[in-house]
Design a protein around this motif. Sequence first.
Motif, mmCIF file in Angstrom:
data_model
loop_
_atom_site.group_PDB
_atom_site.id
_atom_site.type_symbol
_atom_site.label_atom_id
_atom_site.label_comp_id
_atom_site.label_asym_id
_atom_site.label_seq_id
_atom_site.Cartn_x
_atom_site.Cartn_y
_atom_site.Cartn_z
ATOM 1 N N GLU A 155 6.707 3.610 -0.287
ATOM 2 C CA GLU A 155 7.884 4.358 0.160
ATOM 3 C C GLU A 155 7.879 4.518 1.673
ATOM 4 O O GLU A 155 8.924 4.417 2.329
ATOM 5 N N LYS A 156 6.710 4.750 2.259
ATOM 6 C CA LYS A 156 6.605 4.862 3.716
ATOM 7 C C LYS A 156 6.947 3.533 4.387
ATOM 8 O O LYS A 156 7.589 3.495 5.445
ATOM 9 N N LEU A 157 6.504 2.449 3.754
ATOM 10 C CA LEU A 157 6.808 1.119 4.287
ATOM 11 C C LEU A 157 8.316 0.876 4.273
ATOM 12 O O LEU A 157 8.890 0.345 5.248
ATOM 13 N N PHE A 215 10.673 0.441 7.825
ATOM 14 C CA PHE A 215 11.361 -0.798 8.159
ATOM 15 C C PHE A 215 12.755 -0.881 7.538
ATOM 16 O O PHE A 215 13.355 -1.947 7.484
ATOM 17 N N ALA A 216 13.263 0.287 7.112
ATOM 18 C CA ALA A 216 14.630 0.381 6.596
ATOM 19 C C ALA A 216 14.911 -0.647 5.507
ATOM 20 O O ALA A 216 15.900 -1.381 5.552
ATOM 21 N N LEU A 217 13.999 -0.719 4.542
ATOM 22 C CA LEU A 217 14.149 -1.653 3.427
ATOM 23 C C LEU A 217 14.457 -0.887 2.151
ATOM 24 O O LEU A 217 14.036 0.265 1.971
ATOM 25 N N SER A 219 1.005 -3.829 9.837
ATOM 26 C CA SER A 219 0.862 -4.345 11.207
ATOM 27 C C SER A 219 1.578 -5.673 11.401
ATOM 28 O O SER A 219 2.112 -5.952 12.490
ATOM 29 N N ASN A 220 1.568 -6.509 10.373
ATOM 30 C CA ASN A 220 2.141 -7.844 10.497
ATOM 31 C C ASN A 220 3.605 -7.908 10.064
ATOM 32 O O ASN A 220 4.239 -8.960 10.180
ATOM 33 N N PHE A 221 4.104 -6.796 9.556
ATOM 34 C CA PHE A 221 5.466 -6.800 9.057
ATOM 35 C C PHE A 221 6.450 -6.899 10.225
ATOM 36 O O PHE A 221 6.299 -6.223 11.235
ATOM 37 N N TRP A 243 12.976 -8.344 8.027
ATOM 38 C CA TRP A 243 12.701 -9.117 6.807
ATOM 39 C C TRP A 243 13.756 -8.754 5.765
ATOM 40 O O TRP A 243 14.166 -7.607 5.641
ATOM 41 N N SER A 244 14.155 -9.742 5.011
ATOM 42 C CA SER A 244 15.205 -9.508 4.024
ATOM 43 C C SER A 244 14.661 -9.065 2.676
ATOM 44 O O SER A 244 15.434 -8.779 1.770
ATOM 45 N N ARG A 245 13.368 -9.041 2.538
ATOM 46 C CA ARG A 245 12.803 -8.653 1.241
ATOM 47 C C ARG A 245 11.668 -7.658 1.439
ATOM 48 O O ARG A 245 11.050 -7.577 2.499
#
Length: 200
Positions: A66-68, A72-74, A106-108, A112-114
């Motif tokens: 959920e934090k991720l 990154f607004a996904l 870190s690498n995100f 990203w679309s997914r």
Amino acid sequence: MLPSATAKPSLPCAFASLASLEVADLRFETQDLSPDEIGALADRVEQAIGTLTPPIGIENVLIGLEKLADRFALELPDAELLEADVRAMADWPADRWMAAFDAVWSNFRSGWSRFPTLGDFRDALAALPAVGESRAADALRRLASRLRQEQQLRARTEEQRRRARAREAAMAERQRELALCRQGEAGGRRLTRFRGSGGR
């Protein structure tokens, strides 16, 4: 809040000693143990793994994802797919999941679309060097596996010996019955000869 790195208990000396043995040496060291006793030892080893590297747990995995998503607004995946990924990762050692999570974070790349999948976390995990606790846990898992195999081997050996003893006992009983039968036949022939001679 996600769990932070905490001090982990060290690998028990007795288990560390057994884990370092080759299969033949482990068999020698446990030669006086019954299959049930070896199984009990394997249970203790498996319990030690959980103490050494506790799992991350469903709640912590869900919080992390959920934090991720927020960062990154996904949009989170479909509930059933999300649940499947969360359950698949819930049993991972906490320190290893946290390391994989940090690597994904870190690498995100924004945009990203997914949403990262279980496969992304597995790839991140595979790229990480094994830490001390994980190496110790792997040693314990190998030890537990060897003990389970030894338990099964000894159980089969004991069963084979039990059957062999049962066959030997049955054969001895048949031989005893045959000997008694022969004695009875011999006695009957002597009695017949005695009667045929007029009892003289």
